[in-house]
Design an enzyme around this catalytic site. Structure first.
Site, PDB file in Angstrom:
ATOM      1  N   CYS A 121       0.869  -1.178   0.000  1.00  0.00           N
ATOM      2  CA  CYS A 121       0.000   0.000   0.000  1.00  0.00           C
ATOM      3  C   CYS A 121       0.906   1.228   0.000  1.00  0.00           C
ATOM      4  CB  CYS A 121      -0.952  -0.030   1.201  1.00  0.00           C
ATOM      5  SG  CYS A 121      -0.110  -0.046   2.787  1.00  0.00           S
ATOM      6  N   ARG A 122       0.580   2.241   0.772  1.00  0.00           N
ATOM      7  CA  ARG A 122       1.421   3.441   0.830  1.00  0.00           C
ATOM      8  C   ARG A 122       2.483   3.314   1.910  1.00  0.00           C
ATOM      9  NH1 ARG A 122       1.841   8.528   3.189  1.00  0.00           N
ATOM     10  NH2 ARG A 122       0.142   8.167   4.619  1.00  0.00           N
TER      11      ARG A 122
END
Length: 189
Positions: A121-122
């Site tokens: 993800c981030r």
């Protein structure tokens, strides 16, 4: 039942961390980006604590993930939002947003539950949650390599590909060049 037990385990862990934090005089006025790191560390700790000996989830570094991606056929899942994915994503990653993961969407993105599945993800928080969801759906080999913020290799932004990060002329496994564009090689299924 297993999901409920895990939820309460995570809740108890977070409560204990909260009490320990207040007991040591910690303050909550972090505004230098440390909150993302703290959240990521907490999510990683939760996954590792729940992993036990028979978990399908393995937490690995970006370097380990990159090495495995270029030497094996794997599915790479980006569990961020469509907007984040469009802005920048890892070469050959498939979008499967965290809030849409269920039996149907997971099977579309990663049909073989026995094959390696990489999630990111981030910062690593959503990928930890996604890994747990995929494990609950029966996936047996899940690699959570955290967030794209820690990914030192090439990414793609929008429709414009960048360099792959591989040596000149070398393509990732499962990729071929057709008329100057890279395309996924159809599986032999």
């Amino acid at each position: 039942m297993l999901v409920a037990r895990r939820f309460f385990s995570v809740l108890a862990l977070l409560f204990a961390m909260l009490i320990v934090g207040f007991g040591t005089g910690c303050t909550a006025d972090i505004d230098d980006g440390s909150a993302d790191v703290a959240a990521e560390t907490s999510a990683v700790a939760e996954v590792e604590a729940e992993a036990g000996g028979d978990s399908a989830i393995r937490k690995i570094s970006a370097e380990e993930a990159h090495g495995m991606m270029t030497s094996n056929e794997v599915v790479v899942l980006d569990v961020r939002t469509p907007e984040e994915y469009a802005e920048r994503h890892i070469v050959n990653a498939r979008l499967l947003t965290l809030d849409t993961i269920d039996e149907t969407t997971a099977a579309e993105a990663a049909p073989d539950k026995e094959a390696p599945v990489f999630v990111y993800c981030r910062t690593g928080v959503r990928s930890a949650e996604a890994a747990l969801k995929l494990e609950a759906l029966g996936y047996r080999e899940i690699y959570d390599f955290g967030g794209i913020m820690d990914w030192p290799y090439a990414t793609i932004g929008g429709d414009e590909p960048t360099e792959s990060g591989l040596p000149e002329g070398e393509l990732p496994v499962g990729v071929k060049v057709v008329c100057g564009k890279t395309k996924a090689v159809p599986s032999s299924e």
